[in-house]
Structure formats: C-alpha cells, structure tokens
Design a protein around this motif. Structure first.
Motif, PDB file in Angstrom:
ATOM      1  N   ASP A   1      33.360  61.181 -19.947  1.00 19.02           N
ATOM      2  CA  ASP A   1      32.543  60.068 -20.410  1.00 19.02           C
ATOM      3  C   ASP A   1      31.379  60.598 -21.244  1.00 19.02           C
ATOM      4  O   ASP A   1      30.835  61.679 -20.971  1.00 19.02           O
ATOM      5  N   HIS A  47      28.600  50.646 -23.236  1.00 21.74           N
ATOM      6  CA  HIS A  47      28.736  49.879 -21.990  1.00 21.74           C
ATOM      7  C   HIS A  47      29.311  50.712 -20.845  1.00 21.74           C
ATOM      8  O   HIS A  47      30.041  50.204 -20.008  1.00 21.74           O
ATOM      9  N   GLU A  48      28.973  52.023 -20.824  1.00 25.85           N
ATOM     10  CA  GLU A  48      29.368  52.851 -19.686  1.00 25.85           C
ATOM     11  C   GLU A  48      28.445  52.527 -18.511  1.00 25.85           C
ATOM     12  O   GLU A  48      27.278  52.185 -18.698  1.00 25.85           O
ATOM     13  N   SER A  49      29.002  52.636 -17.300  1.00 22.92           N
ATOM     14  CA  SER A  49      28.274  52.192 -16.123  1.00 22.92           C
ATOM     15  C   SER A  49      27.188  53.177 -15.706  1.00 22.92           C
ATOM     16  O   SER A  49      27.299  54.389 -15.923  1.00 22.92           O
ATOM     17  N   VAL A  50      26.132  52.645 -15.091  1.00 22.96           N
ATOM     18  CA  VAL A  50      25.065  53.456 -14.505  1.00 22.96           C
ATOM     19  C   VAL A  50      25.372  53.599 -13.021  1.00 22.96           C
ATOM     20  O   VAL A  50      25.337  52.621 -12.280  1.00 22.96           O
ATOM     21  N   THR A  51      25.691  54.817 -12.565  1.00 17.99           N
ATOM     22  CA  THR A  51      26.065  55.050 -11.173  1.00 17.99           C
ATOM     23  C   THR A  51      24.928  55.753 -10.440  1.00 17.99           C
ATOM     24  O   THR A  51      23.998  56.281 -11.047  1.00 17.99           O
ATOM     25  N   VAL A 109      25.229  54.183 -22.440  1.00 19.30           N
ATOM     26  CA  VAL A 109      25.185  53.052 -21.509  1.00 19.30           C
ATOM     27  C   VAL A 109      24.960  51.739 -22.249  1.00 19.30           C
ATOM     28  O   VAL A 109      25.614  50.722 -21.985  1.00 19.30           O
TER      29      VAL A 109
END
Length: 351
Positions: free
Chosen positions: A99, A265-269, A261
């Motif tokens: 990612d 639109h990659e997720s924040v974990t 992000v």
C-alpha cells in the motif's frame, strides 16, 4: 543550527513524500522501471532548464556555485548507481506489492540507513538522543510492516522498499562529499544518467513507454518531486551533514501517507497510527538536538561560495574574484574554537 537549511530539508521532504502515492497510481499503467526512468528524465530535463534561469533560490546569495571537479567523479558515480538506479527500481517494485501509505512510512528508514552509514562509515558525530531517535524509527517501521507470520508474498514489498532506503542512504552520504558544488549541476548529471539507464533496463525487462498524458505527468512529477527535491536536499546536506538532513527528510513519508489516505482513500488503521506516533517521536528527537564543544578545524582546501568570516581568513591570488560573497578555491588554516555546530562540510572532525 541553520534555519534556511532546515527549511530546504523540509520542503525537499514534502516534495518527495508526495511522489510516492502519485507513483502508486502511475504504476497501474506503466512498468515500474520504465516509470523510474521517466521520473529521473523529468528531473534531469527540468533542472537543466532551471539552471538557465538567471535567478534561483539555489544560488549562494549572488555568488556563483562551484562546479564539480575531476576528484568529485567517483563520489558522483557511486551516488548515481546507488540512488539513481538501484533505489528507484527497488522502491517502484516494492510499491507493486505494498500500500502507498505503508510504503510512504517505511521510507522513513532511509533516514536510519543514512545515519548509520554516516556514523559508522563516514564518522559523523552522534549521541544517545540521536540513537534513541533512530531506534524509534526502526521500531515504527517494524510495527508498520508486521502483518502476522511473514510469508514470501507479505515481505517482498516491504523488503524492496527497505532495500531502496539502504541504496538512498548510501547515495546521501556519497552526495554529501560533493555538496559544496552546484546542486543543480549535481542533480542534472545524476538524473540525465539515471533516467536513460532506467528506461533501457525497463524496456529490456518487457516494459513499454506509456501513453503521452501519463508520460507528461511522470515528467512533471519527476521534475518537482525528484529534481527540485534533490537540489534542496543537497543544499541542506552541505550545512547539516548527512544524518541530520536525513532526520528532517524523514518527515517525507508522513506527507505521502496523508496524500495516500486522502486521495487514494486508503484506510487509517491502529497499526498505521502506532507506527506513525513512534516515527514522530524519532524525528522530534533528531530535529531538537543541539551540539556544542571545543573542536579543531583541520587544514582544508576546496572551492565554494563564501564570505571572509572567522573560518575563511585567507589571502587572494590576483585572479580571484573581488567583492563578497565570492567563489574560488581557498585554503582553511587550522582553527580551534567552541560554538554550536552541525557536522557540515566545515565540521567533519572526529569525536
């Protein structure tokens, strides 16, 4: 501390950090090695044109920059191979398995690699505070890349990105050796050599040139995020040294992660947040360091733009330029004194 050099390092970090998520998008339609070639071609062409501009933020207060000399060639050649060929290929291969946000934060390890080489190979100074900062960066990267028991599929991407960091760490230390020369000349030579080499390697590996719009975007990104970024990085190197400049540059992954992000639109974990917090602590420990002690300047001869301050008390030959600042080859006499300093090109003493 030189605030202008710090500003250069942070802007260089922001520009390079933005390139990671953009490259992630471009990889979808372009072979990774071909893309590396396009990025460096864009950097070389753009910076070569920038050298023609009569005014520039890259100058030394009106004095011309010193040109590279024959003795600089080995350092430049090593930097081109490590940072211009090996590093970009490993990064872009890593991006195909990782990612963009993860890859962006893993790139903080470039600072670790740069610092370790600077300390133990090139003998820059460091203390416990700096070592703890590096440890935070390493632990943060481990947290970030951990996804359970590793398999070949899960570690190929992170390992490739880490390999790119090692290559760029070597590049940074080699480039520091020639950082008193014209930064735009350094970037032009590095990029115009690395770009075509990567293009040829990519085509030989089965890649093809992308469509025109993709090629134009890659060229522009290469100019701004590789070319301008590297020129600013070289200016910071000459004033801050390799390890300290790399510490500031370690903020680059955070810019990249934010773009990944927000735009991709990659997720924040929780994993991403924890790793980011550790890396923030590591960078903070570096950028707040202060260093002062009695030290001796050994005799040294080199050309660069300067004024006749305490460390530049030398006589002039008839053909040397008048006025200040000016650029010419000059000799530094031995000098012992105490003041706050960084391991710049005039403070390379042992501790």
């Amino acid at each position: 501390m030189n605030p202008t050099a710090v500003f250069y390092a942070l802007i260089a970090a922001a520009l390079f950090g933005i390139s990671t998520p953009v490259a992630k998008v471009l990889i979808g339609s372009t072979h990774p090695v071909v893309l590396a070639g396009l990025l460096y071609c864009g950097a070389g062409i753009g910076v070569a044109l920038l050298r023609k501009v009569p005014w520039s933020i890259f100058g030394s207060h009106g004095a011309p920059e010193a040109s590279l000399t024959r003795s600089d060639v080995p350092w430049l050649a090593g930097a081109v191979i490590a940072g211009g060929v090996v590093g970009p290929i490993l990064l872009l291969v890593g991006l195909t398995h990782t990612d963009a946000s993860t890859a962006s934060l893993l790139l903080t390890l470039e600072g670790v690699a740069t610092a370790l080489m600077a300390w133990f190979i090139f003998h820059e100074s460091f203390d416990r505070r700096i070592a703890i900062g590096m440890l935070c960066l390493i632990v943060g990267a481990i947290v970030l890349s951990w996804s359970g028991p590793p398999t070949l599929e899960s570690i190929v991407g992170p390992l490739a990105v880490i390999g790119a960091c090692a290559a760029w760490g070597l590049d940074n230390n080699l480039t520091r050796k020639i950082s008193l020369a014209d930064p735009l000349q350094i970037v032009t030579l590095k990029s115009t050599i690395a770009g075509p080499v990567n293009l040829l390697l990519g085509i030989a590996a089965g890649g093809t040139l992308p469509d025109l719009p993709t090629g134009v975007v890659a060229t522009i990104v290469g100019f701004l995020c590789y070319g301008v970024s590297l020129a600013l990085f070289v200016l910071a190197l000459r004033h801050l040294g390799s390890a300290r400049t790399a510490a500031y540059f370690s903020t680059a992954p955070f810019f990249g992660a934010v773009i990944a992000v927000v735009v991709l639109h990659e997720s924040v974990t929780y994993q991403l947040a924890a790793a980011g917090a550790l890396m923030v602590i590591g960078v903070w420990l570096h950028v707040t360091e202060r260093h002062e002690h009695v030290h001796t300047h050994e005799p040294q001869e080199h050309p660069h733009a300067h004024i006749h301050d305490e460390t530049h008390q030398h006589s002039h030959e008839p053909n040397d330029p008048a006025g200040e600042p000016h650029t010419h080859r000059h000799t530094h006499a031995p000098l012992t004194h105490s003041h706050s300093h960084m391991p710049d090109m005039h403070h390379q003493h042992r501790h």
